[in-house]
Design an enzyme around this catalytic site. Structure first.
Site, PDB file in Angstrom:
ATOM      1  CE1 TYR A 172      -3.814   2.624   0.276  1.00  0.00           C
ATOM      2  CE2 TYR A 172      -3.069   2.766   2.588  1.00  0.00           C
ATOM      3  CZ  TYR A 172      -3.740   3.059   1.351  1.00  0.00           C
ATOM      4  OH  TYR A 172      -4.586   4.106   1.197  1.00  0.00           O
ATOM      5  CE1 TYR A 182      -2.790   0.404   5.838  1.00  0.00           C
ATOM      6  CE2 TYR A 182      -0.453   0.760   5.747  1.00  0.00           C
ATOM      7  CZ  TYR A 182      -1.628  -0.194   5.497  1.00  0.00           C
ATOM      8  OH  TYR A 182      -1.292  -1.442   5.091  1.00  0.00           O
TER       9      TYR A 182
HETATM   10  P1  NAD Z   1      -8.433  -9.464   3.813  1.00  0.00           P
HETATM   11  O1  NAD Z   1      -9.252  -9.319   5.169  1.00  0.00           O
HETATM   12  O2  NAD Z   1      -9.236 -10.123   2.782  1.00  0.00           O
HETATM   13  O3  NAD Z   1      -7.046 -10.168   3.750  1.00  0.00           O
HETATM   14  C1  NAD Z   1      -6.121 -10.205   5.248  1.00  0.00           C
HETATM   15  C2  NAD Z   1      -5.930 -11.631   5.378  1.00  0.00           C
HETATM   16  O4  NAD Z   1      -4.877 -11.847   6.360  1.00  0.00           O
HETATM   17  C3  NAD Z   1      -7.189 -12.053   6.195  1.00  0.00           C
HETATM   18  O5  NAD Z   1      -7.718 -13.411   5.659  1.00  0.00           O
HETATM   19  C4  NAD Z   1      -6.760 -12.537   7.653  1.00  0.00           C
HETATM   20  O6  NAD Z   1      -7.181 -13.570   8.116  1.00  0.00           O
HETATM   21  C5  NAD Z   1      -5.281 -13.099   7.019  1.00  0.00           C
HETATM   22  N1  NAD Z   1      -4.323 -12.819   8.344  1.00  0.00           N
HETATM   23  C6  NAD Z   1      -4.053 -12.096   9.268  1.00  0.00           C
HETATM   24  N2  NAD Z   1      -3.098 -12.358   9.948  1.00  0.00           N
HETATM   25  C7  NAD Z   1      -2.489 -13.343   9.620  1.00  0.00           C
HETATM   26  C8  NAD Z   1      -1.622 -14.406  10.174  1.00  0.00           C
HETATM   27  N3  NAD Z   1      -1.069 -14.065  11.232  1.00  0.00           N
HETATM   28  N4  NAD Z   1      -1.431 -15.778   9.277  1.00  0.00           N
HETATM   29  C9  NAD Z   1      -2.305 -15.905   8.375  1.00  0.00           C
HETATM   30  N5  NAD Z   1      -3.342 -15.060   7.696  1.00  0.00           N
HETATM   31  C10 NAD Z   1      -3.274 -14.014   8.531  1.00  0.00           C
HETATM   32  O7  NAD Z   1      -8.015  -8.002   3.430  1.00  0.00           O
HETATM   33  P2  NAD Z   1      -7.229  -7.410   2.166  1.00  0.00           P
HETATM   34  O8  NAD Z   1      -7.405  -5.827   2.032  1.00  0.00           O
HETATM   35  O9  NAD Z   1      -7.569  -7.774   1.020  1.00  0.00           O
HETATM   36  O10 NAD Z   1      -5.800  -7.695   2.605  1.00  0.00           O
HETATM   37  C11 NAD Z   1      -4.804  -8.520   1.694  1.00  0.00           C
HETATM   38  C12 NAD Z   1      -3.533  -7.699   1.303  1.00  0.00           C
HETATM   39  O11 NAD Z   1      -3.878  -6.642   0.629  1.00  0.00           O
HETATM   40  C13 NAD Z   1      -3.008  -7.101   2.791  1.00  0.00           C
HETATM   41  O12 NAD Z   1      -1.581  -7.357   2.594  1.00  0.00           O
HETATM   42  C14 NAD Z   1      -3.195  -5.596   2.762  1.00  0.00           C
HETATM   43  O13 NAD Z   1      -2.397  -4.688   3.400  1.00  0.00           O
HETATM   44  C15 NAD Z   1      -3.162  -5.471   1.203  1.00  0.00           C
HETATM   45  N6  NAD Z   1      -3.803  -4.101   0.585  1.00  0.00           N
HETATM   46  C16 NAD Z   1      -4.962  -3.985   0.908  1.00  0.00           C
HETATM   47  C17 NAD Z   1      -5.865  -2.814   0.601  1.00  0.00           C
HETATM   48  C18 NAD Z   1      -6.989  -2.474   1.061  1.00  0.00           C
HETATM   49  O14 NAD Z   1      -7.666  -1.349   0.773  1.00  0.00           O
HETATM   50  N7  NAD Z   1      -8.039  -3.286   1.408  1.00  0.00           N
HETATM   51  C19 NAD Z   1      -4.848  -1.825  -0.101  1.00  0.00           C
HETATM   52  C20 NAD Z   1      -3.758  -2.183  -0.393  1.00  0.00           C
HETATM   53  C21 NAD Z   1      -3.112  -3.268   0.039  1.00  0.00           C
END
Ligand code: NAD
Length: 286
Positions: A172, A182
């Site tokens: 991000y 954040y």
């Molecule tokens: P999401 O909730 O779908 O995914 C995050 C996942 O991480 C969840 O399924 C959670 O259970 C899992 N998780 C957390 N701690 C964990 C651990 N210790 N071991 C294994 N799994 C674990 O949400 P998302 O937003 O799709 O996130 C996915 C990636 O995308 C992340 O790296 C997030 O930072 C990144 N991201 C998200 C956004 C946004 O706006 N949603 C923007 C940029 C980047």
């Protein structure tokens, strides 16, 4: 033979991990997922009861098949690392072999090898706190769950990744520009993840012919993002200020991930690729 992918960080059908799994399945890959242990039961139950059937549908009309769901907690590398209070916690007691090393061993025993490793997970217990109010413990927890988790996954899966394979993670823009809200060291964790992408691309490229890239994604109302608290505001901000004034869909990130891990991107490694409707290029909000 089709390619085999392990997608870490899928616990519902809303996040980027799910969308990436779908894009890979649509391109013909076999899908294995790693699901955070505390979320495992509800995810497997929902999957079994058909709650995700609508969102499992692929462009050709068939349903994405998840070959196997592995319990995973990417904060722990080996069973010796797991503290007693976690081991005996009732949310963990029903599952086994969920440390990173054990999951890689299980996948090896079950399938022999993989071609694609996806890291789509992050966690920052103090994400709602400004950096100045973040504790050492909270900061290190964010780095452990969101940055080192990728180093560890790649390290343990590399020996079973076929040469020519690729890995991808999600980052991000808060790593390189200040995004108030954040917090908790999550901006620091993403900066580490991006820097590591470069170094791991070198090491995994030289040693195993594996590519390593990361997607800097725009805002999506996933479960994780809702926990941060200002995701709706970020989505509105992006819509108002990005070069492309449209909603960003998780599938657009999924499709880019599918490209980056495919032979079409065979010379792309160590890169941060923006999938954000171009918002990162703006210098002035309009
Ligand atoms: P999401 O909730 O779908 O995914 C995050 C996942 O991480 C969840 O399924 C959670 O259970 C899992 N998780 C957390 N701690 C964990 C651990 N210790 N071991 C294994 N799994 C674990 O949400 P998302 O937003 O799709 O996130 C996915 C990636 O995308 C992340 O790296 C997030 O930072 C990144 N991201 C998200 C956004 C946004 O706006 N949603 C923007 C940029 C980047």
């Amino acid at each position: 033979r089709g390619k085999r992918a392990f997608v870490a960080g899928v616990a519902d059908d809303n996040g980027y991990g799910w969308a990436i799994a779908k894009a890979l399945a649509a391109a013909g890959a076999e899908i294995l997922v790693g699901t955070w242990v505390p979320a495992l039961n509800i995810f497997e139950t929902s999957l079994r009861r058909g709650k995700f059937d609508e969102s499992r549908r692929l462009p050709n009309g068939s349903l994405m098949e998840i070959i196997k769901v592995y319990p995973l907690d990417a904060v722990y590398d080996t069973p010796e690392d797991v503290p007693d209070d976690v081991r005996t916690n009732k949310r963990y007691a029903g599952a086994s072999n969920w440390t990173v090393k054990e999951v890689a061993e299980s996948v090896k025993n079950d399938f022999g090898s993989i071609d694609i490793l996806v890291h789509s997970l992050a966690n920052g217990p103090e994400v709602t706190k400004p950096l100045l109010e973040t504790s050492r413990k909270g900061y290190l927890a964010a780095i452990s769950a969101s940055s080192y988790s990728f180093v560890s996954l790649l390290k343990h899966f590399l020996p079973i990744m076929n040469p020519g394979g690729a890995s991808i993670s999600l980052t991000y823009i808060a790593s390189e520009r200040t995004i108030p809200g954040y917090g908790g060291g999550m901006s620091s964790a993403k900066a580490a993840l991006e820097s590591d992408t470069m170094v791991l691309a070198f090491e995994a490229g030289r040693k195993h012919k594996i590519r390593v890239n990361t997607i800097s994604a725009g805002p999506l109302g996933s479960r994780a993002a809702k926990a941060i608290g200002f995701i709706e505001k970020m989505i509105e901000y992006s819509y108002a200020n990005a070069p492309l004034q449209k909603e960003l869909s998780a599938d657009e990130v999924g499709n880019t991930a599918a490209f980056l891990v495919s032979p079409l991107a065979s010379a792309v490694t160590g890169s941060v690729v923006y999938v954000d409707n171009g918002l990162n290029t703006m210098g002035l909000a309009t």
